[in-house]
Scaffold this motif. Sequence first.
Motif, PDB file in Angstrom:
ATOM      1  N   ALA A 189       9.320   5.742   6.707  1.00 21.34           N
ATOM      2  CA  ALA A 189       8.659   4.847   7.417  1.00 21.34           C
ATOM      3  C   ALA A 189       8.731   3.222   6.839  1.00 21.34           C
ATOM      4  N   SER A 190       9.137   2.422   7.787  1.00 19.73           N
ATOM      5  CA  SER A 190       9.357   1.009   7.270  1.00 19.73           C
ATOM      6  C   SER A 190       7.967   0.389   7.235  1.00 19.73           C
ATOM      7  N   CYS A 191       7.472   0.046   6.225  1.00 14.50           N
ATOM      8  CA  CYS A 191       5.969  -0.668   5.981  1.00 14.50           C
ATOM      9  C   CYS A 191       6.146  -2.122   5.611  1.00 14.50           C
ATOM     10  N   THR A 192       4.916  -2.849   5.914  1.00 12.89           N
ATOM     11  CA  THR A 192       4.710  -4.250   5.437  1.00 12.89           C
ATOM     12  C   THR A 192       3.556  -4.139   4.622  1.00 12.89           C
ATOM     13  N   LEU A 193       3.510  -4.492   3.282  1.00  8.61           N
ATOM     14  CA  LEU A 193       2.584  -4.508   2.284  1.00  8.61           C
ATOM     15  C   LEU A 193       2.013  -5.956   2.261  1.00  8.61           C
ATOM     16  N   GLU A 194       0.941  -6.107   2.287  1.00 10.18           N
ATOM     17  CA  GLU A 194       0.160  -7.529   1.951  1.00 10.18           C
ATOM     18  C   GLU A 194      -0.864  -7.421   0.937  1.00 10.18           C
ATOM     19  N   TRP A 195      -0.810  -8.513   0.033  1.00 15.12           N
ATOM     20  CA  TRP A 195      -2.083  -8.654  -0.784  1.00 15.12           C
ATOM     21  C   TRP A 195      -2.604  -9.839  -0.731  1.00 15.12           C
ATOM     22  N   GLY A 196      -4.021  -9.887  -0.622  1.00 12.48           N
ATOM     23  CA  GLY A 196      -4.537 -11.139  -0.438  1.00 12.48           C
ATOM     24  C   GLY A 196      -5.242 -11.243   0.775  1.00 12.48           C
ATOM     25  N   SER A 197      -6.290 -12.086   1.065  1.00  7.42           N
ATOM     26  CA  SER A 197      -7.051 -12.122   2.058  1.00  7.42           C
ATOM     27  C   SER A 197      -6.536 -12.963   3.267  1.00  7.42           C
ATOM     28  N   GLY A 198      -7.055 -13.372   4.234  1.00 13.05           N
ATOM     29  CA  GLY A 198      -6.571 -14.340   5.093  1.00 13.05           C
ATOM     30  C   GLY A 198      -6.650 -15.830   4.547  1.00 13.05           C
ATOM     31  N   SER A 199      -7.499 -15.947   3.959  1.00 14.67           N
ATOM     32  CA  SER A 199      -7.514 -17.511   3.144  1.00 14.67           C
ATOM     33  C   SER A 199      -6.579 -17.627   2.140  1.00 14.67           C
ATOM     34  N   ASP A 200      -6.341 -16.449   1.433  1.00 15.76           N
ATOM     35  CA  ASP A 200      -5.246 -16.409   0.438  1.00 15.76           C
ATOM     36  C   ASP A 200      -4.033 -16.800   0.942  1.00 15.76           C
ATOM     37  N   PHE A 201      -3.528 -16.250   2.164  1.00 17.29           N
ATOM     38  CA  PHE A 201      -2.285 -16.655   2.842  1.00 17.29           C
ATOM     39  C   PHE A 201      -2.286 -17.829   3.312  1.00 17.29           C
ATOM     40  N   ARG A 202      -3.467 -18.499   3.832  1.00 17.81           N
ATOM     41  CA  ARG A 202      -3.484 -19.671   4.236  1.00 17.81           C
ATOM     42  C   ARG A 202      -3.261 -20.888   3.119  1.00 17.81           C
ATOM     43  N   ASN A 203      -3.742 -20.497   1.928  1.00 17.12           N
ATOM     44  CA  ASN A 203      -3.432 -21.188   0.791  1.00 17.12           C
ATOM     45  C   ASN A 203      -2.369 -20.994  -0.004  1.00 17.12           C
TER      46      ASN A 203
END
Length: 318
Positions: A262-276
């Motif tokens: 399985a090719s997966c995407t892992l994300e850390w942080g909330s939406g606001s974290d990514f905006r900042n």
Amino acid sequence: MIVKIKKIRKRMAKVQKRSYNVRFRNSRSMLFKHLCDHDYSQKILTHLAGGIEKELFIASLKNLSDKGNPLRFNNFAYCMREIIGIILDKYSDDVDIKRCQWFIQADDTDVTRVQRVTYAICGGMSRDYVKENILENEDDEENLLDKTLKSFNKKFRILSVYTHVRAEKNFNISNVLCEKLTLDVLKITNDIVSLIEDCRKEIQSKVYEKISNAVIDESLQSTLDGLDILSTHGYVEYVNISEYEVSTITSQHIIIDGSGNASCTLEWGSGSDFRNDNGATMNEEFPLKFRAHISVNNLDDVSIFEGDIDINNESWFQ
């Protein structure tokens, strides 16, 4: 005195020489060994589990060495018929057979032999469904399933005849005829088992060809255990199924076991974290195993139940 000692030594040497040439083989043990080593016997044994199953088969062969027993061959033929029943029981279960939509209760028995064979080959799929949707067939050719069932019935009737003791040709027979007929019975037994297994494998391979896209589509939509503990958010971009097989066909489902990546995407942080610009993303590939359930009435109806598909995340912690 010296001459006497020499004569004693000579006699002792002859005795010792003779003792080394003693062979413990006789016609009985040789017959058993010959039949036990035969290809037919070895193929039948591959379908039997250890313990009582293989012991019954070996005991039936040993029984043939009892030349004083006029029923030895009839007993052997009867045991081979029982062996076929044992093998059929591996594929079928009376309760599950009765759940099949095609099952019709017979008047004189609980589950018929033909119903057992049909279930062993097709599971809960009806014979008409298999012939029309699974097995490809030329118009002028008899369908493989029909041919298999017809051949099974014919061979089983022949085997049953050998168990009869009212016919003199099968009772108290000579050693030569006993060995010949025994090989005939072993061949019939092996042929019957091979008929069922070959048709079963052909149907499973045809099912395999028809379901690959459906299995991949369903696996993409499933929630994969093992991702949630690695990141805040995790989702699957693509699934590559490297191998899978039809493990069994029950009264309700065709069960598929398989594996892949399985090719997966892992994300850390909330939406606001990514905006900042405080979030993080990583693409990672993990091995996975899965089990899929496909309806016996519709090969496009694929279900992967909760817990039946799992990502192996051990490499992440190494």
